[in-house]
Design a protein around this motif. Structure first.
Motif, mmCIF file in Angstrom:
data_model
loop_
_atom_site.group_PDB
_atom_site.id
_atom_site.type_symbol
_atom_site.label_atom_id
_atom_site.label_comp_id
_atom_site.label_asym_id
_atom_site.label_seq_id
_atom_site.Cartn_x
_atom_site.Cartn_y
_atom_site.Cartn_z
ATOM 1 N N THR A 123 1.097 -1.256 -0.059
ATOM 2 C CA THR A 123 -0.123 -0.009 -0.167
ATOM 3 C C THR A 123 0.807 1.309 -0.007
ATOM 4 O O THR A 123 0.647 2.052 -0.629
ATOM 5 C CB THR A 123 -0.931 0.131 1.245
ATOM 6 N N GLU A 156 -9.694 -3.259 0.561
ATOM 7 C CA GLU A 156 -8.524 -3.182 1.474
ATOM 8 C C GLU A 156 -9.060 -2.047 2.492
ATOM 9 O O GLU A 156 -10.462 -1.855 2.565
ATOM 10 C CB GLU A 156 -7.245 -2.404 1.001
ATOM 11 N N ARG A 157 -8.293 -1.675 3.319
ATOM 12 C CA ARG A 157 -8.793 -1.093 4.669
ATOM 13 C C ARG A 157 -9.418 0.379 4.474
ATOM 14 O O ARG A 157 -8.835 1.129 3.507
ATOM 15 C CB ARG A 157 -7.603 -0.748 5.674
ATOM 16 N N GLU A 174 -7.007 3.550 4.964
ATOM 17 C CA GLU A 174 -6.036 3.862 4.036
ATOM 18 C C GLU A 174 -6.585 5.104 3.079
ATOM 19 O O GLU A 174 -5.682 5.678 2.533
ATOM 20 C CB GLU A 174 -5.627 2.701 3.453
ATOM 21 N N ASP A 185 -5.280 -1.527 -5.330
ATOM 22 C CA ASP A 185 -4.757 -2.331 -4.223
ATOM 23 C C ASP A 185 -6.006 -2.726 -3.425
ATOM 24 O O ASP A 185 -6.985 -2.174 -2.829
ATOM 25 C CB ASP A 185 -4.233 -1.091 -3.277
ATOM 26 N N ARG A 244 0.798 -0.324 11.870
ATOM 27 C CA ARG A 244 0.511 0.442 10.826
ATOM 28 C C ARG A 244 0.143 1.948 11.165
ATOM 29 O O ARG A 244 0.183 2.795 10.072
ATOM 30 C CB ARG A 244 -0.575 -0.219 9.784
HETATM 31 MG MG LIG Z 1 -2.013 -2.879 2.111
#
Ligand SMILES: [Mg+2]
Ligand SMILES: Nc1ncnc2c1ncn2[C@@H]1O[C@H](COP(=O)(O)OP(=O)(O)O)[C@@H](O)[C@H]1O
Lengths: 593, 479
Positions: free
Chosen positions: A239, A261-262, A265, A329, B351
């Motif tokens: 990412t 994905e998240r 993000e 992604d 993260r």
């Molecule tokens: Mg990632």
């Protein structure tokens, strides 16, 4: 009008005679949106983009008469849309913090009025073809949106509006084709997302995409119009690589597709990009960026669509003559969505549950990358970069291995490097670029004629060091000759002084091609100087003790892109230090005799 | 329809009840099953066709006598009643009291499945939570609204660690603590009691809502339990403006229940027999953590995930790691050496650390110190490996320093007391004690200014350290 027969998760079977595969439908009292993906006799199989809870057999189903299509026109930039191109900010206004179902929201805002200026020389009586530029809209201070005649439409221009402010639904021009049919053109057009948009012909990609990431640009380059993949286990930095590309690459437009994905993000981008400046235009980075989001908690089926929505928008900007980068992604989540639907349809799984057509779908998707001569005769490109998330980090799994077969640039991320916080964790042994030869022409003309040679030498040094490290791990460092120890140090300088680059370091996050080259040359120079001293008898310990080795590793963060002269000056000091050592030793050697 | 009971079961197997001839049942709706003994079971419609309705029964379908099984369709999804009275209570996975107190009565209730948060509504989590645990605060910082799982193995002290986090977690400049939602799936009675006593002794019990499904409770109920728990967490967060810490344990038991049902349904398996939708299913749970713009509360999530056979590439930890915002990994090796908490640093990650630490949040050098500790420890582990081949005496002077660093790092930095609540400044100061074992020139991740300010020895004094320097292959060798 038809009715629901069965609900099985996102797959709904409907009795809807005459509906075609690919057609959009609305099902149930909530009018959930879906797409026909197959037929079973009189019945149609529909994949629904929204959660199907509380649908009942017997509720109605309605065909919409068109396939999933993207709306293409002014107002796309700077926004965030879901997997079927509904603007998430509008959804927020309509339904609050959580996404409601069955909303009817247009992709492009109908209220905004855009300053449209007819293109020079476009006058009634003239013949226009698909792809021709009808006029322009200055969408942001740095971006000119070119309003195109939709592909497939051509004819004599009957009329065109004067320069002025118009909404996207306004008819701005009318064309009459050979059969006498009149087409009304608006500021936007629709295009079915699963059909690639046409162009005149494909051109060879010739210039590198500069991402400002040294290991990408200098070691495993990608071209504008190329295809690349970033595979890696979780936490390896996929990412981050894609976000860095979205931030710093020298493209006109960046599409960031968050596919399964998240959510955070995307928020990170939404919150940080407006504050960052595009290094090429000086404008806010968000103005050239567009997000497509189907996060992991959003319905799986729309995940499959999101990739196509993204690439269709990318092609639309390409057709205006721009260089577009799309990062996805992750493509693995897209493949999993395919698998999920295939499974529910009872299709035969071949590898790890994936259907047999996985490889061909992947190849067809990446084929939409390319540098082309547009229908209007200009040049534009779409660069595609897909993250791949192999289960257990195993690169032999189907999605990674099929992707590897179709891409030209493969940035393989390594868990071992990531675990040591060596970022980007691009593994120099497993990565490859089929574009290095073409990139060399650009680099050697624009930056440094020694690019190709320096790159090869650095890669060779890394390979050699890898082999020596294996020996050390078997028998210890004593087994190495002084020259070999110096090779290890040289490789260390390349790794820490060039390859490793923290995205979080404000000075080092982006490296101009000139700085990339300066650092590489500096590390190689230190290596060469040292190697020469070794030959003239200086003990390797003496060299390894030099404080400049530590300082060289810090140069990337000590000197910004604008301080290359200072960096060169420091390089002179380094040379002087080596000269000094050489002097001392030749004296000592002389004295000893 | 709600009033009617049907007796149209044609098959019952693996927790699934197949019913024929009931038209128009809504997908996902709640179902009540009355068995031949008059016992009530709960279920949910997981497939609905004109010809066939498939019901998933949470208490299982064992010994159902189809002739005498009556099914009522409740015409609504699974809902959880919500009220401030929830705090301090204990429930089953479907929200029934387990504490011998009356059920919650409230006019407010919500569908436990929730719906997806609009990404455009989220706020990026960035407020540093001090847990008092060096491996977390120093190297894998937790921020408010983050989902940070503990990857563990059987017999490792994950429960003690989770309990310590719950006890100690706080914001640096706030006094109000967290409300806790504790969701236990398939845990032993002892584990459940351990947590309860812990909450009790630290005086937070009145701020905890517990959802318990024990190892001998019906496994299918585990599928709904985290959803019920998170519905409550969302209520506490967004309706009552609380900061909520959710502990989910053990997600591996959850995933196994999911596999059981998927197998019974005949879903196409992907890896190790788990269904292909395991990723999306887990994401529906984990992504319910976070912050929302213009809202006061937050949901911070600490799931416990057992790695079957200590294998981090097993689908459950693997898919979890792909969804969560990092992971804290426990190691059997460190545990065997008596180190607590046995957090193994290389595979651990946070993260969201980047925006929660540094100058304005913890201390200016924090990000670089963390990176340096990771890098130096990775190199030290290589040296240790080399020492095991050639013998420690054969190591160069510099390598011996790395060996000492590794020792100190594990014994002083990683290792700490179960009741030891270290401030972030203490954590950073231990870090510099250890980094000071190494000479300046190998500490290239920190700045020269950091070295001048925090390294215990001045540059001149350290120079001679390198007299016996040897190069070593870079941190990571590619074997
Ligand atoms: Mg990632
Ligand atoms: N180039 C980089 N510079 C600094 N840190 C990085 C870089 N790449 C990755 N990281 C760190 O690694 C973490 C995981 O990276 P991420 O890109 O989210 O991994 P993935 O997408 O492969 O799971 C990030 O949160 C960040 O802390």
């Amino acid at each position: 009008m038809g009715s629901i027969v069965e609900i099985n998760g996102p797959i709904v079977e409907v009795e809807l005679p005459g509906v075609r595969t690919g057609e959009q439908v609305r099902v149930g009292e909530m009018a959930l949106i879906g797409e026909v993906i197959g037929r079973r006799g009189e019945r149609a199989i529909v994949q629904v983009y929204e959660a199907t809870d509380s649908l009942r057999p017997g509720e109605e189903a309605r065909a919409l008469g068109h396939p999933l299509a993207a709306e293409l026109g002014p107002g796309l930039l700077g926004g965030i849309v879901d997997g079927v191109q509904r603007p998430l900010n509008r959804i927020l206004e309509e339904s609050g913090d959580y996404i409601a179902r069955g909303l009817e929201i247009t992709s492009l805002d109908r209220k905004t009025r855009w300053p449209f200026v007819p293109a020079q020389g476009v006058v009634p009586g003239q013949t226009l073809n698909g792809g021709d530029v009808l006029g322009t809209v200055q969408e942001t201070p740095s971006f000119e949106h070119r309003v195109l005649v939709p592909p497939g439409v051509c004819g004599e221009l009957l009329e065109i509006v004067p320069a002025g402010e118009y909404g996207v639904e306004t008819v701005v021009a009318r064309l009459r084709d050979l059969t006498g049919e009149v087409a009304e053109l608006k500021l936007y057009q629709r295009w079915p997302v699963r059909t690639p948009r046409p162009y005149r012909r494909r051109d060879d990609a010739v210039v590198p995409l500069i991402t400002g990431q040294r290991i990408l640009d200098t070691f495993f380059p990608l071209l504008k119009g190329g295809k690349g993949a970033v595979p890696g286990p979780f936490g390896a930095g996929k990412t981050m690589v894609q976000q860095q590309i979205a931030r710093w690459s020298n493209a006109d437009i960046v599409l960031y597709v968050g596919c399964g994905e998240r959510g955070n993000e995307l928020v990170d981008i939404l919150e940080s990009f407006p504050q960052l400046t595009d290094p090429y235009t000086g404008r806010s980075l968000m103005e050239r960026t567009l997000l497509v989001a189907n996060t992991s908690n959003m319905p799986v089926v729309a995940r499959e669509a999101s990739i196509y929505v993204g690439v269709t928008i990318a092609e639309y900007f390409r057709d205006q003559g721009y260089d577009v980068v799309m990062v996805a992604d992750s493509t693995s989540r897209w493949a999993e969505a395919l698998r999920e639907v295939a499974g529910r349809l009872g299709q035969m799984p071949v590898e790890e549950g994936y259907p047999a057509y996985l490889a061909s779908r992947l190849a067809a998707f990446y084929e939409r990358a390319g540098r082309v001569e547009t229908l209007a005769g200009g040049t534009g490109s779409v660069t595609l970069i897909g993250a791949v998330s192999p289960p257990g980090g195993d690169f032999s799994e189907p999605v990674t291995s099929h992707t590897k077969d179709v891409v030209q640039t493969f940035w393989a991320l390594s868990k071992a490097l990531a675990d040591a916080r060596h970022y980007p964790s691009v593994d120099w042994n497993d990565s490859f670029s089929g574009y290095a030869g073409i990139a060399a022409r650009w680099w050697e003309e624009e930056v440094d004629s020694g690019w190709g040679a320096a790159r090869e030498e650095a890669l060779a040094l890394l390979t050699q060091a890898g082999e020596l490290a294996r020996i050390v791990n078997l028998v210890g460092p004593e087994a190495l000759s002084p020259e070999q120890r110096w090779v290890l140090e040289g490789a260390g300088l390349i790794k820490e002084g060039v390859l490793q680059q923290s995205a979080l370091d404000p000075v080092d996050s982006f490296s101009t091609p000139q700085k990339q080259m300066a650092l590489l040359n500096l590390m190689l120079e230190i290596y060469h100087q040292g190697a020469r001293l070794l030959q003239s008898g200086v003990p390797v310990q003496e060299l390894l003790r030099l404080p400049l080795l530590g300082r060289a590793r810090r140069c990337k963060s000590s000197y910004s892109n604008d301080q290359l002269d200072e960096l060169k000056a420091w390089g002179e000091e380094v040379r002087a230090t080596f000269e000094g050592l050489r002097g001392e030793y030749s004296q000592m050697a002389g004295a000893g005799q | 329809m709600k009033e009617k009971e049907y007796r149209m079961g044609v098959r019952a197997q693996g927790g699934l009840l197949y019913m024929q001839g009931i038209p128009g049942v809504a997908f996902g709706d709640r179902v009540q099953v009355r068995d031949h003994r008059g016992g009530l079971r709960n279920g949910r419609v997981i497939r609905s066709a004109k010809e066939l309705v498939l019901v998933q029964v949470f208490e299982g379908t064992d010994d159902l006598d189809l002739e005498n099984t009556w099914v009522r369709f409740l015409e609504e999804p699974f809902r959880m009643p919500l009220s401030p009275e929830l705090l301090g209570r204990v429930f089953s996975g479907i929200g029934q009291p387990r504490d011998e107190r009356p059920p919650i009565v409230s006019s407010l209730s919500r569908d436990v499945n929730g719906s997806a948060v609009n990404p455009a509504a989220r706020a990026y989590p960035k407020e540093f939570i001090q847990t008092g645990i060096s491996t977390i605060d120093g190297l894998n910082s937790l921020v408010r609204g983050q989902k940070l799982p503990i990857f563990t193995g059987s017999g490792l002290p994950h429960n003690r660690l989770a309990a310590q986090i719950v006890r100690q977690a706080r914001l640096l400049n706030e006094t109000s603590g967290f409300a806790v939602v504790f969701a236990a799936m398939g845990v032993s009675y002892d584990d459940a009691r351990f947590f309860r006593e812990n909450f009790e002794s630290s005086g937070v019990l009145g701020n905890v809502v517990m959802f318990i499904n024990l190892a001998d409770d019906p496994p299918i109920e585990r599928l709904v339990l985290p959803r019920t728990a998170l519905t409550v967490a969302e209520y506490l967060t967004f309706d009552l403006d609380l900061h909520v810490l959710v502990v989910l344990t053990d997600m591996t038991n959850y995933a196994e229940a999911l596999r059981e049902v998927a197998t019974a349904k005949g879903d196409v398996p992907s890896r190790k027999g788990y269904p292909g939708y395991l990723y999306s299913d887990l994401a529906e749970i984990y992504e319910r953590a976070g912050r929302i713009k213009n809202r006061h509360g937050s949901i911070t999530m600490v799931p416990v995930v057992s790695m079957p056979s200590d294998d981090i590439t097993h689908p459950i930890p693997d898919l979890t790691g792909y969804i969560t915002e990092g992971q804290i990994v426990l190691s059997r090796e460190l545990n065997n050496q008596g180190i607590y908490p046995p957090v193994t640093i290389p595979p651990s990650l946070s993260r969201l650390m980047k925006d929660g630490i540094g100058k304005d949040d913890t201390r200016e050098d924090h990000p670089r110190v963390a990176s340096q500790l990771y890098a130096s420890y990775a190199r030290a582990l290589e040296v240790r490996n080399l020492a095991s081949i050639i013998g420690a005496e054969e190591l160069s002077g510099l390598d011996k320093k790395f060996l000492a660093f590794a020792e100190g790092f594990e014994k002083q930095f990683v290792n700490q007391g179960e009741d030891e609540d270290r401030s972030i400044i203490e954590t950073l100061s231990i870090a510099w004690d250890l980094l000071s074992l190494l000479p300046y020139d190998v500490l290239t991740r920190v700045s020269e200014a950091d070295l001048a300010k925090y390294h215990h020895r001045e540059r001149g004094a350290v120079e001679h350290d390198l007299d016996d320097a040897e190069t070593r292959p870079e941190t990571v060798t590619h074997a």
